[in-house]
Design an enzyme around this catalytic site. Sequence first.
Site, PDB file in Angstrom:
ATOM      1  N   THR A   1       0.808  -1.292   0.022  1.00  0.00           N
ATOM      2  CA  THR A   1       0.146  -0.179   0.047  1.00  0.00           C
ATOM      3  C   THR A   1       0.852   1.231  -0.052  1.00  0.00           C
ATOM      4  OG1 THR A   1      -1.550   1.159   1.250  1.00  0.00           O
ATOM      5  CG2 THR A   1       0.138  -0.208   2.798  1.00  0.00           C
ATOM      6  N   ASP A   2       0.330   2.387  -0.387  1.00  0.00           N
ATOM      7  CA  ASP A   2       0.941   3.588  -0.264  1.00  0.00           C
ATOM      8  C   ASP A   2       0.995   4.174   0.983  1.00  0.00           C
ATOM      9  OD1 ASP A   2      -1.722   4.457  -0.136  1.00  0.00           O
ATOM     10  OD2 ASP A   2      -1.769   5.777  -1.679  1.00  0.00           O
ATOM     11  N   GLU A   3       0.250   3.425   1.935  1.00  0.00           N
ATOM     12  CA  GLU A   3       0.177   4.028   3.433  1.00  0.00           C
ATOM     13  C   GLU A   3       1.629   3.831   4.068  1.00  0.00           C
ATOM     14  OE1 GLU A   3      -3.034   3.342   5.897  1.00  0.00           O
ATOM     15  OE2 GLU A   3      -4.404   3.726   4.021  1.00  0.00           O
TER      16      GLU A   3
ATOM     17  N   LYS B   1       2.073  -3.385   7.404  1.00  0.00           N
ATOM     18  CA  LYS B   1       2.466  -3.543   5.994  1.00  0.00           C
ATOM     19  C   LYS B   1       3.924  -3.241   5.476  1.00  0.00           C
ATOM     20  CE  LYS B   1      -0.152  -4.530   2.922  1.00  0.00           C
ATOM     21  NZ  LYS B   1      -0.432  -6.054   2.456  1.00  0.00           N
TER      22      LYS B   1
ATOM     23  N   TYR C   1      -1.973  -0.565  11.166  1.00  0.00           N
ATOM     24  CA  TYR C   1      -2.059  -1.029   9.624  1.00  0.00           C
ATOM     25  C   TYR C   1      -0.913  -0.939   8.712  1.00  0.00           C
ATOM     26  CZ  TYR C   1      -3.546  -1.375   4.710  1.00  0.00           C
ATOM     27  OH  TYR C   1      -3.309  -1.655   3.370  1.00  0.00           O
TER      28      TYR C   1
HETATM   29  P1  NAD Z   1      -9.792  -7.246   1.953  1.00  0.00           P
HETATM   30  O1  NAD Z   1      -9.920  -6.873   3.603  1.00  0.00           O
HETATM   31  O2  NAD Z   1     -11.189  -6.918   1.097  1.00  0.00           O
HETATM   32  O3  NAD Z   1      -9.374  -8.758   1.845  1.00  0.00           O
HETATM   33  C1  NAD Z   1      -8.446  -9.550   2.325  1.00  0.00           C
HETATM   34  C2  NAD Z   1      -8.530 -10.826   1.896  1.00  0.00           C
HETATM   35  O4  NAD Z   1      -7.662 -11.414   2.692  1.00  0.00           O
HETATM   36  C3  NAD Z   1      -9.920 -11.584   2.459  1.00  0.00           C
HETATM   37  O5  NAD Z   1     -10.553 -12.367   1.566  1.00  0.00           O
HETATM   38  C4  NAD Z   1      -9.482 -12.222   3.799  1.00  0.00           C
HETATM   39  O6  NAD Z   1     -10.328 -13.480   3.838  1.00  0.00           O
HETATM   40  C5  NAD Z   1      -8.179 -12.732   3.517  1.00  0.00           C
HETATM   41  N1  NAD Z   1      -7.431 -12.869   4.654  1.00  0.00           N
HETATM   42  C6  NAD Z   1      -7.274 -12.350   5.717  1.00  0.00           C
HETATM   43  N2  NAD Z   1      -6.601 -12.774   6.643  1.00  0.00           N
HETATM   44  C7  NAD Z   1      -6.294 -13.777   6.053  1.00  0.00           C
HETATM   45  C8  NAD Z   1      -5.281 -15.034   6.554  1.00  0.00           C
HETATM   46  N3  NAD Z   1      -4.716 -15.056   7.880  1.00  0.00           N
HETATM   47  N4  NAD Z   1      -5.109 -16.279   5.692  1.00  0.00           N
HETATM   48  C9  NAD Z   1      -5.606 -16.304   4.556  1.00  0.00           C
HETATM   49  N5  NAD Z   1      -6.377 -15.185   4.127  1.00  0.00           N
HETATM   50  C10 NAD Z   1      -6.845 -14.003   4.766  1.00  0.00           C
HETATM   51  O7  NAD Z   1      -8.678  -6.536   1.437  1.00  0.00           O
HETATM   52  P2  NAD Z   1      -8.324  -5.728   0.056  1.00  0.00           P
HETATM   53  O8  NAD Z   1      -8.959  -4.345   0.190  1.00  0.00           O
HETATM   54  O9  NAD Z   1      -8.888  -6.568  -1.304  1.00  0.00           O
HETATM   55  O10 NAD Z   1      -6.841  -5.552   0.120  1.00  0.00           O
HETATM   56  C11 NAD Z   1      -6.036  -6.737  -0.436  1.00  0.00           C
HETATM   57  C12 NAD Z   1      -4.635  -6.291  -0.262  1.00  0.00           C
HETATM   58  O11 NAD Z   1      -4.293  -5.204  -1.069  1.00  0.00           O
HETATM   59  C13 NAD Z   1      -4.100  -6.161   1.078  1.00  0.00           C
HETATM   60  O12 NAD Z   1      -2.817  -6.685   1.342  1.00  0.00           O
HETATM   61  C14 NAD Z   1      -4.017  -4.552   1.216  1.00  0.00           C
HETATM   62  O13 NAD Z   1      -3.002  -4.180   2.247  1.00  0.00           O
HETATM   63  C15 NAD Z   1      -3.574  -3.943  -0.089  1.00  0.00           C
HETATM   64  N6  NAD Z   1      -4.071  -2.638  -0.716  1.00  0.00           N
HETATM   65  C16 NAD Z   1      -5.449  -2.429  -0.424  1.00  0.00           C
HETATM   66  C17 NAD Z   1      -5.724  -1.276  -1.032  1.00  0.00           C
HETATM   67  C18 NAD Z   1      -7.156  -0.837  -0.888  1.00  0.00           C
HETATM   68  O14 NAD Z   1      -7.548   0.331  -1.267  1.00  0.00           O
HETATM   69  N7  NAD Z   1      -8.168  -1.533  -0.553  1.00  0.00           N
HETATM   70  C19 NAD Z   1      -4.848  -0.487  -1.474  1.00  0.00           C
HETATM   71  C20 NAD Z   1      -3.480  -0.790  -1.743  1.00  0.00           C
HETATM   72  C21 NAD Z   1      -3.306  -1.857  -1.136  1.00  0.00           C
HETATM   73  O1  DAU Z   2      -4.075   4.122   0.374  1.00  0.00           O
HETATM   74  C1  DAU Z   2      -4.652   2.827   0.581  1.00  0.00           C
HETATM   75  C2  DAU Z   2      -5.208   2.282   1.455  1.00  0.00           C
HETATM   76  O2  DAU Z   2      -6.491   2.624   1.311  1.00  0.00           O
HETATM   77  C3  DAU Z   2      -5.394   0.637   1.681  1.00  0.00           C
HETATM   78  O3  DAU Z   2      -3.976   0.260   2.064  1.00  0.00           O
HETATM   79  C4  DAU Z   2      -6.319   0.277   2.946  1.00  0.00           C
HETATM   80  O4  DAU Z   2      -6.317  -1.079   2.568  1.00  0.00           O
HETATM   81  C5  DAU Z   2      -7.532   0.947   2.275  1.00  0.00           C
HETATM   82  O5  DAU Z   2      -8.632   0.461   3.471  1.00  0.00           O
HETATM   83  C6  DAU Z   2      -7.369   2.352   2.157  1.00  0.00           C
HETATM   84  O6  DAU Z   2      -7.270   3.189   3.480  1.00  0.00           O
HETATM   85  P1  DAU Z   2      -7.969   4.231   3.880  1.00  0.00           P
HETATM   86  O7  DAU Z   2      -7.874   4.574   5.506  1.00  0.00           O
HETATM   87  O8  DAU Z   2      -7.253   5.506   3.059  1.00  0.00           O
HETATM   88  O9  DAU Z   2      -9.573   4.122   3.512  1.00  0.00           O
HETATM   89  P2  DAU Z   2     -10.747   4.282   4.041  1.00  0.00           P
HETATM   90  O10 DAU Z   2     -11.995   3.760   3.051  1.00  0.00           O
HETATM   91  O11 DAU Z   2     -11.171   3.592   5.260  1.00  0.00           O
HETATM   92  O12 DAU Z   2     -11.070   5.885   4.255  1.00  0.00           O
HETATM   93  C7  DAU Z   2     -10.801   6.685   3.163  1.00  0.00           C
HETATM   94  C8  DAU Z   2     -10.688   8.113   3.928  1.00  0.00           C
HETATM   95  O13 DAU Z   2     -11.942   8.501   4.057  1.00  0.00           O
HETATM   96  C9  DAU Z   2      -9.838   8.483   5.108  1.00  0.00           C
HETATM   97  O14 DAU Z   2      -9.468   9.754   4.827  1.00  0.00           O
HETATM   98  C10 DAU Z   2     -10.874   8.250   6.156  1.00  0.00           C
HETATM   99  C11 DAU Z   2     -12.202   8.728   5.804  1.00  0.00           C
HETATM  100  N1  DAU Z   2     -13.295   8.228   6.435  1.00  0.00           N
HETATM  101  C12 DAU Z   2     -13.402   6.709   6.254  1.00  0.00           C
HETATM  102  C13 DAU Z   2     -14.404   6.405   6.852  1.00  0.00           C
HETATM  103  C14 DAU Z   2     -14.615   4.715   6.857  1.00  0.00           C
HETATM  104  C15 DAU Z   2     -14.506   9.049   6.777  1.00  0.00           C
HETATM  105  O15 DAU Z   2     -14.297  10.006   6.867  1.00  0.00           O
HETATM  106  N2  DAU Z   2     -15.547   8.305   7.561  1.00  0.00           N
HETATM  107  C16 DAU Z   2     -15.547   6.818   7.486  1.00  0.00           C
HETATM  108  O16 DAU Z   2     -16.571   6.424   7.900  1.00  0.00           O
END
Ligand code: NAD
Ligand code: DAU
Length: 344
Positions: A127-129, A156, A152
Amino acid sequence: MITGGAGFIGSHVVRLFVNTYPNYRIVNLDALTYAGNLENLKDIENAANYIFEHADINNAEQINGLFAKYKFDGVIHLAAESHVDRSITDPNAFIQTNVMGTANLLNAARTLWKGNEEGKRFYHVSTDEVYGSLGETGFFLETTPYDPQSPYSASKAASDHLVRAYGNTYHMPFVITNCSNNYGPNHFPEKLIPLFIHNIKTNRPLPVYGDGKYTRDWLYVVDHARAIDLVFHKGRNGETYNIGGFNEWQNIELVKLLCKEMDVRLGREAGESEKLINYIKDRPGHDRRYAIDATKLNKELGWYPSVTFEEGLSKTIDWYMANDEWLNNVTSGEYQKYYSTQYN
Ligand code: NAD
Ligand code: DAU
């Protein structure tokens, strides 16, 4: 093997690989936590080149057994605890799965591939975080120093370091990508966009954290999956690539756009959904701004997002409007408990 293939991004990656590569055997390994949902993969579950393994990356024995059984050539590792808010209330689950779970996969791959690394690849999805928070200007580059701010992102970052350390110490062939915020179909409704679509649909308050002026860079999930395909096949060994949408939005502006679009879909008067906006207490340690510079991926591999934000958001809203059953299934039971603890 694709880990986390029943989750949001993982399911789009599995679908793309199953449909694009009929001659690969694709094993989706997932523990089916609250975020994993096999309904995400209904359309490909019977494909000849697809296998689902219900397994936990925290269980080293189980993981070693699967590596011995399938002799994987490649791993695309997405399984993780992924929600920042949950990491604030329960950091240990993140340290366990994201750090130790990744170490278990690395150890299994190392044992299987030792002395025979040619043609193998461990692809770690990050992730970019990990780069921390930006001020009003500037972008995250692949060379930006790590500065994670939440449990988190720290977990990562730790997993990214482990992957690079295994590359350096044991010649593990790897690539890492660091992506910005994804959105699209099958997104669990605890993250901003799907949560707010769901709340607008059901006339619930829209909980905007703090002043709402936090900025994220949004990418349509299918474009992330396309980038993963490209980097898995063509990325250079040992390299990191940033992936982003070239698409920054302040939360409050994004929420207002969403409200406007939803008014049209729901046949509400203009401005009706905006009345649901409710500023609430800020997220602790909330990162102010993320913005990715994805030039390296564009220059080296020719990747660029295929849809504009307006197109992607419209497709996403269409999907949530058409998939009540999916939404009802994931928002019953445990979800209600999480929701009342987080927002009351
Ligand atoms: P998500 O939470 O929707 O899905 C995670 C999946 O991993 C689920 O299917 C869950 O069952 C599985 N999982 C969790 N713990 C596990 C374990 N112990 N063993 C096996 N499986 C397990 O997540 P996502 O948003 O699809 O993100 C996927 C990946 O991409 C993550 O590594 C996250 O850090 C990264 N990522 C997410 C975002 C985003 O915006 N969602 C952005 C950048 C990177
Ligand atoms: O940047 C990549 C990341 O983006 C991934 O690595 C994470 O897995 C993914 O969950 C996401 O993280 P964020 O914290 O940025 O996403 P989230 O959707 O939780 O929040 C987006 C923005 O919105 C953040 O500034 C917090 C705000 N927010 C979020 C929620 C859930 C609110 O204001 N209210 C809310 O209820």
